[in-house]
Design a protein around this motif. Structure first.
Motif, short mmCIF file in Angstrom:
data_model
loop_
_atom_site.label_atom_id
_atom_site.label_comp_id
_atom_site.label_asym_id
_atom_site.label_seq_id
_atom_site.Cartn_x
_atom_site.Cartn_y
_atom_site.Cartn_z
N PRO A 22 0.83 -1.21 0.00
CA PRO A 22 0.00 0.00 0.00
C PRO A 22 0.86 1.26 0.00
CG PRO A 22 0.01 -1.02 2.17
CD PRO A 22 0.71 -1.99 1.25
N GLY A 23 0.43 2.23 -0.75
CA GLY A 23 1.12 3.52 -0.78
C GLY A 23 2.30 3.60 -1.71
N ASN A 63 -6.19 -2.19 -2.20
CA ASN A 63 -5.27 -1.50 -1.30
C ASN A 63 -3.82 -1.95 -1.49
OD1 ASN A 63 -4.59 0.32 0.73
ND2 ASN A 63 -4.81 -1.18 2.36
N GLY A 64 -3.37 -1.91 -2.74
CA GLY A 64 -1.97 -2.21 -3.02
C GLY A 64 -1.65 -3.68 -3.12
#
Length: 446
Positions: free
Chosen positions: A107-108, A144-145
């Motif tokens: 994520p991110g 979410n990734g």
């Protein structure tokens, strides 16, 4: 659904999805899918058109390892020639045992940074030790990734590349079970948020599912169907109402030859229109030896759409510019009389200011001239006699006579109003007095 009773979950058959909307317009492609089994090769030629999906041909290559590659390769090439698909490259579904499938979450992490981030930890994701490995991955949208990663030995890829090259069958890609089903399910859009699909396999039952708690579940389980479904449902944490059924029911219905394997069919669906799906290809780009001609269809369609949009924007922009200019001209005509009056007033104001400044200058000049005369009267007292005084903005010129003319220069220079006094002409004597003509500069006053 109930984990113990799959028949309860499938009492009402799941309706096969249909390609609609813009996906239907772009649904144009062909695929040659080959599933590598323990003993046989399963071959399927699929045609996807806006009018629907059709299985054009199927073929089984029995005991391919013991059959000369040129022999079974000629059968596949003949099948392609019969359907005018000579340039079509095969998408090969590798055996489950030859591919390690991993799911990781990043994520991110930005899209451009995913590849180096995966490469950093690739060695920890497969069981091949020091052996060279080939990997491919795909981000899972809305997860979410989450990433789906397939890893195979380099020797496995080299072996099958050499095998199909010997057979004369061009290969466009290698894929694996989870990626093939995940890609095929996206051909018609997004599948249900939580579901379970199953089918028969060479070793038991092939199960595939997705849920909010687990992005992808894919396994080949050698158990009775009810127990296999129950185990998969537990892994996915499915609710009782989650749809479950045969994998074929979750894929678009196909016309043509029947009896094809659902997993092979899913592989062909994902390969036929990769621009509508999320295929994962383990074959490096430089080794992909063929490309299907329908790849050009979405490019052409998108190019035409972009050209039409550009023309529409250009035309709309010119029309809007013309309308804007028309409105601007009307507004200019409306305010032009006011602007002319304002300009005339500005000119009159400027003339008045100039006259006022000129009068002020005269007033200041008169006052300064009086100061000069007063100062000269104070400095040049009798017996000095001045016959002529010329006052200029920057100097004064005096003509007269005095008993002695030379001291007058020093006297003028000592004044706060004058400096640089000097004789303009030679001093002459007449009647006992010196006649002179002096020029003195005026000092600047605050």
């Amino acid at each position: 659904m109930t984990a113990a009773d799959p028949t309860t979950a499938t009492a009402e058959p799941h309706a096969s999805p249909v390609i609609t909307g813009w996906r239907k317009a772009l649904g144009f492609g062909s695929a040659l899918a080959i599933a590598v089994g323990p003993r046989d090769l399963q071959v399927l030629l699929l045609l996807v058109r806006p009018g629907g999906v059709r299985i054009a041909a199927t073929e089984t290559i029995e005991n391919y390892a013991a059959t000369p590659a040129a022999e079974w390769g000629s059968r596949i090439r003949r099948l392609l020639q019969q359907h005018d698909q000579r340039a079509l490259g095969a998408t090969v579904l590798l055996p489950r045992s030859e591919v390690s499938v991993r799911q990781i979450a990043m994520p991110g992490v930005a899209q451009k940074d995913l590849a180096p981030a995966i490469a950093l930890q690739l060695d920890t994701l497969h069981p091949y030790g020091e052996q060279d490995a080939v990997s491919a991955w795909r981000a899972l949208p809305g997860r979410n990734g989450a990433l789906l990663i397939g890893i195979a030995r380099q020797t496995t890829i080299d072996h099958f590349c050499a095998l199909f090259a010997e057979a004369g069958v061009p290969v466009g890609g290698f894929t694996f079970h989870a990626a093939a089903v995940h890609s095929a399910l996206r051909l018609t859009g997004a599948p249900p948020a939580a579901f379970l699909a199953y089918g028969d396999s060479a070793f038991g039952h092939e199960l595939y599912g997705e849920s909010p708690s687990r992005p992808i579940f894919s396994a080949d389980i050698d158990l009775p169907l009810d127990r296999a479904v129950g185990l998969a449902a537990s892994e996915l944490r499915l609710d009782d109402g989650a749809p479950a059924g045969a994998l074929q029911d979750f894929l678009p219905a196909a016309g043509g030859e029947a009896g094809s394997d659902a997993l092979l069919y899913a592989t062909a669906l994902g390969a036929a229109c990769p621009w509508l799906t999320s295929a994962v290809n383990l074959l490096p780009p430089e080794r992909r030896t063929a490309r299907t001609r329908p790849w050009l269809i979405p490019t052409i369609v998108l190019g035409v759409l972009v050209a039409m949009a550009a023309m529409a924007l250009l035309f709309a922009g010119s029309v809007m510019d013309r309308r804007y200019l028309d409105r601007l001209h009307v507004e200019i005509a409306r305010v032009e009389p006011l602007a002319s009056r304002a300009a005339a007033l500005d000119r009159k104001t400027a003339e008045t200011r100039a006259r006022t400044a000129l009068l002020d200058g005269f007033a200041r000049q008169t006052h300064a001239s009086l100061d000069v005369l007063n100062e000269l009267t104070r400095l040049l007292a009798p017996p000095v006699w001045i016959s002529s005084t010329e006052i200029y903005p920057d100097s004064v010129v005096l003509t007269g006579e005095a008993p002695e003319a030379e001291p007058l220069l020093k006297l003028l220079n000592s004044s706060r109003l004058f400096q640089g006094a000097e004789f303009v002409t030679s001093v002459t004597k007449a009647n006992g007095a010196e006649q002179f003509r002096i020029k003195a500069l005026r000092r600047a006053q605050p």
